[in-house]
Design a protein around this motif. Structure first.
Motif, PDB file in Angstrom:
ATOM      1  N   UNK A   2      11.523   2.547   1.548  1.00 19.22           N
ATOM      2  CA  UNK A   2      12.253   2.447   0.282  1.00 19.22           C
ATOM      3  C   UNK A   2      11.363   2.040  -0.890  1.00 19.22           C
ATOM      4  N   UNK A   3      10.090   1.762  -0.620  1.00 22.29           N
ATOM      5  CA  UNK A   3       9.186   1.248  -1.654  1.00 22.29           C
ATOM      6  C   UNK A   3       9.204   2.093  -2.917  1.00 22.29           C
ATOM      7  N   UNK A   4       9.209   3.398  -2.783  1.00 21.71           N
ATOM      8  CA  UNK A   4       9.126   4.257  -3.971  1.00 21.71           C
ATOM      9  C   UNK A   4      10.501   4.770  -4.404  1.00 21.71           C
ATOM     10  N   UNK A   5      11.555   4.091  -4.000  1.00 21.21           N
ATOM     11  CA  UNK A   5      12.925   4.447  -4.361  1.00 21.21           C
ATOM     12  C   UNK A   5      13.193   5.936  -4.138  1.00 21.21           C
ATOM     13  N   UNK A   6      13.140   6.369  -2.882  1.00 19.96           N
ATOM     14  CA  UNK A   6      13.312   7.803  -2.605  1.00 19.96           C
ATOM     15  C   UNK A   6      14.755   8.243  -2.844  1.00 19.96           C
ATOM     16  N   UNK A   7      14.914   9.512  -3.195  1.00 22.17           N
ATOM     17  CA  UNK A   7      16.263  10.069  -3.335  1.00 22.17           C
ATOM     18  C   UNK A   7      16.965  10.115  -1.985  1.00 22.17           C
ATOM     19  N   UNK A   8      16.163  10.368  -0.953  1.00 19.88           N
ATOM     20  CA  UNK A   8      16.733  10.544   0.387  1.00 19.88           C
ATOM     21  C   UNK A   8      16.043   9.646   1.388  1.00 19.88           C
ATOM     22  N   UNK A   9      16.835   8.995   2.219  1.00 15.04           N
ATOM     23  CA  UNK A   9      16.253   8.178   3.276  1.00 15.04           C
ATOM     24  C   UNK A   9      16.564   8.827   4.623  1.00 15.04           C
ATOM     25  N   UNK A  10      15.524   9.139   5.385  1.00 14.37           N
ATOM     26  CA  UNK A  10      15.704   9.693   6.730  1.00 14.37           C
ATOM     27  C   UNK A  10      15.432   8.620   7.767  1.00 14.37           C
ATOM     28  N   UNK A  11      16.306   8.553   8.762  1.00  9.07           N
ATOM     29  CA  UNK A  11      16.047   7.631   9.862  1.00  9.07           C
ATOM     30  C   UNK A  11      16.214   8.384  11.176  1.00  9.07           C
ATOM     31  N   UNK A  12      15.162   8.362  11.988  1.00  9.43           N
ATOM     32  CA  UNK A  12      15.213   9.064  13.265  1.00  9.43           C
ATOM     33  C   UNK A  12      15.484   8.042  14.360  1.00  9.43           C
ATOM     34  N   UNK A  13      16.670   8.089  14.928  1.00  7.96           N
ATOM     35  CA  UNK A  13      17.079   7.162  15.983  1.00  7.96           C
ATOM     36  C   UNK A  13      16.750   5.710  15.616  1.00  7.96           C
ATOM     37  N   UNK A  14      17.337   5.220  14.522  1.00 10.10           N
ATOM     38  CA  UNK A  14      16.921   3.903  14.035  1.00 10.10           C
ATOM     39  C   UNK A  14      17.222   2.750  14.992  1.00 10.10           C
ATOM     40  N   UNK A  15      18.179   2.909  15.863  1.00 12.11           N
ATOM     41  CA  UNK A  15      18.512   1.762  16.715  1.00 12.11           C
ATOM     42  C   UNK A  15      18.231   2.017  18.192  1.00 12.11           C
TER      43      UNK A  15
ATOM     44  N   UNK B 290       0.823  -1.210   0.000  1.00 14.05           N
ATOM     45  CA  UNK B 290       0.000   0.000   0.000  1.00 14.05           C
ATOM     46  C   UNK B 290       0.855   1.258   0.000  1.00 14.05           C
ATOM     47  N   UNK B 291       2.017   1.196   0.673  1.00 17.63           N
ATOM     48  CA  UNK B 291       2.892   2.357   0.620  1.00 17.63           C
ATOM     49  C   UNK B 291       3.276   2.631  -0.834  1.00 17.63           C
ATOM     50  N   UNK B 292       3.582   1.561  -1.570  1.00 18.10           N
ATOM     51  CA  UNK B 292       3.924   1.718  -2.976  1.00 18.10           C
ATOM     52  C   UNK B 292       2.776   2.331  -3.761  1.00 18.10           C
TER      53      UNK B 292
END
Lengths: 272, 325
Positions: free
Chosen positions: B163-176, B113-115
């Motif tokens: 990543x579904x829509x192959x974004x130019x930029x990936x943001x991660x907020x405190x991923x771990x 659905x995100x796609x």
């Protein structure tokens, strides 16, 4: 890769409706039982059991017609309202609380108001489905001597009232969902849905309230009144009902206003 | 190289000028971000590092259109976050700190659905979802509902979904954050892999180690301000004063400071009560010399520590505070 970036907001809007349909399909049993049980038992007791206890005639005759005749439009309008309201308010309150799940939708490539409109549309569709599944129940469950007297001739009016009421209920759902806190949701339903239905001309036509005139005026603030009276006019024209222009005016004007307010409130709520 | 690319103009992945956010409330205004100038080049792995409450999440919120700036401007791949939010959203994937997966859908449906939200046809969404399920080793959980997932699995699904829509930029907020150590290392591998394939990544973290391990460039933020920005090695060289040697005596350490100040290889001396801190280029013999200097003035050593060059020292040097304070 480049084609992805051409996604128009309309694609996004339709995809969101598709997502809601998927969820609804999975939860069909829950949806049906939630929608059907209350009207089913209500008509069973009041259109079948009570008339038999009262000797077939005494209970609930209003303006010379069977109580079942009063109940058909009333049950339809109240089912629609509750379905539309719940379909938007409950998931929205969840998405806005705890994990802020709403972010998932907000990141979709569409303006925020369109995301709100997708929620209203989906709620309206659920309200309409609610009306469709409840109709046969309230139409067929009754004491054999006291059938509802339905006159299905004014299709255009019926369609307009059904569609506008469903949008109104979903719009109110979005407005309430953005204004209220999930921790107060229990209070909300007793404070909103109970007076809404009890005073919504569901169990009696508006005209019958003339014996209690202050109440007849007071209930005019209840949006469900116009939906019930609209369906009454479309389905049971023989019953006394509000003039057509009046409920159409309120339904159309009220729906426009509520949807506009709800979209504003939604945008304010989600954009920190 | 990264710095050169960043200077190339509006094509920078991220460019902010004086970006600010003040939350107004009845209890007074909170200045979450106070004028941030940042540039991230395409293809870069960039980190926003700072303690909790430094303004990192608010910054990410503004860059991803979820938070409305109250000052300055931000452009992503040439698009303004305030006036062109839809264009910005098309180009970014976001993994937020909370689990924001759709609880009413399965893992696969979350991706599909995100796609579709981003305009993929049904078939294309199915294909892309399968690719990502395979890439993140989630094939076995495709039909699981979100609440059945472990913390690490949920995080991988969120990255996949972003990543579904192959974004130019990936943001991660405190991923771990709130993730066990083994899972953290696996996630680091995943992110490194994505970056090697050319993915531009911006992450926030309050883990020094995470920023050091992953990021090519780091912006150190505290209290809504940018303290320093550069490559990890560069920060250690320029801002960071190398190795930190800390010794605590049984009395005020001022006399010891007098003895070591001006010594070759010592960049800075700080005294706080009984503790003396030296920022030195080489830690060799320093502790021993401090002990002797203490003995000379009648002080006994209670505790000592040597911390090799790290972002932690950089933070300490920039703020005068311990990172975990």
């Amino acid at each position: 890769m480049t084609t992805l970036k051409q996604a128009t907001p309309v694609h996004t809007f339709l995809a969101m409706l598709a997502r809601d349909v998927r969820v609804l399909r999975r939860e069909m049993f829950t949806f049906l039982s939630r929608t059907l049980m209350q009207p089913l038992f209500f008509v069973f007791v009041f259109a079948y059991v009570m008339p038999r206890i009262g000797g077939g005639d005494g209970f609930g005759r209003v303006a010379g017609v069977s109580f079942a005749t009063v109940l058909v439009p009333g049950m339809l309008s109240t089912t629609m309202f509750i379905s539309g309201l719940m379909a938007v308010t409950v998931p929205l309150m969840m998405e806005l609380s705890y994990n802020n799940e709403i972010e998932d939708r907000l990141l979709a490539p569409a303006p925020v108001w369109l995301l709100g409109l997708a929620k209203i549309s989906s709620g309206a569709v659920q309200a309409l489905i609610g009306a469709l599944v409840v109709f046969p129940v309230v139409y067929f469950v009754h004491e054999s001597a006291q059938p509802p007297q339905i006159d299905l001739t004014d299709w255009p009016l019926l369609t307009v009232v059904l569609v506008v009421s469903s949008v109104l209920s979903a719009g109110l759902g979005l407005l309430m969902g953005t204004m209220l806190d999930i921790r107060k949701s229990n209070v909300l339903f007793s404070l909103v849905t109970v007076p809404l239905t009890m005073l919504g001309c569901v169990y009696y036509p508006w005209a019958a309230l003339q014996s209690t005139q202050w109440l007849q005026i007071a209930v005019l603030v209840n949006p469900l009144v116009y939906s019930s009276e609209g369906l009454r006019t479309a389905l049971t024209p023989a019953m006394p009902h509000m003039p057509t222009w009046s409920f159409l005016l309120v339904l159309l004007g009220g729906t426009t206003g509520v949807v506009w307010l709800a979209l504003q409130s939604f945008a304010r709520k989600v954009r920190r | 190289m990264a710095v050169l690319a960043a200077a190339a103009g509006s094509d920078a992945a991220v460019r902010t000028v004086g970006l600010a956010k003040t939350y107004r409330s009845a209890h007074g205004d909170v200045l979450a971000v106070r004028g941030l100038d940042l540039e991230v080049a395409r293809g870069e792995f960039f980190g926003l590092l700072g303690p909790n409450g430094a303004g990192k999440s608010t910054t990410i919120g503004m860059l991803t259109t979820l938070v409305k700036p109250t000052g300055g401007s931000a452009r992503l791949v040439g698009h303004d976050v305030v006036t062109e939010p839809v264009a910005v959203k098309r180009r970014i994937g976001v993994v937020s700190q909370n689990n924001t997966l759709d609880r009413q859908l399965t893992v696969r449906e979350n991706l599909e659905f995100r796609g579709r939200f981003f305009g993929l046809s049904g078939r294309a969404a199915v294909r892309r979802a399968q690719e990502l399920l395979d890439l993140f080793d989630l094939g076995g959980r495709a039909k699981a509902m979100v609440y059945e997932l472990s913390g690490g699995q949920a995080r991988r699904v969120m990255i996949g979904r972003a990543l579904m829509h192959r974004p130019d930029l990936l943001f991660l907020d405190e991923p771990t954050a709130a993730i066990d150590p083994q899972t953290r290392i696996n996630l680091w591998d995943t992110l490194r892999g994505l970056h090697e394939q050319g993915q531009t990544i911006v992450l926030t973290t309050h883990y020094m180690e995470e920023a050091e391990t992953l990021c090519e460039r780091v912006a150190v933020v505290d209290d809504g301000r940018l303290l320093a920005c550069g490559t990890v090695a560069g920060l250690k060289d320029e801002v960071g004063p190398g190795t930190l040697v800390s010794v605590t005596f049984d009395g005020p350490a001022d006399p010891v400071a007098a003895a070591v100040r001006g010594r070759a290889g010592v960049d800075r001396v700080e005294v706080r009560g009984a503790t003396i801190r030296l920022f030195v280029r080489s830690a060799q013999n320093v502790v021993g010399d401090l002990v002797l200097a203490g003995v000379a003035v009648g002080l006994t050593v209670r505790d000592s520590a040597t911390v090799p060059p790290s972002l932690e020292n950089v933070f300490l040097a920039l703020t005068g505070r311990d990172y975990r304070e």
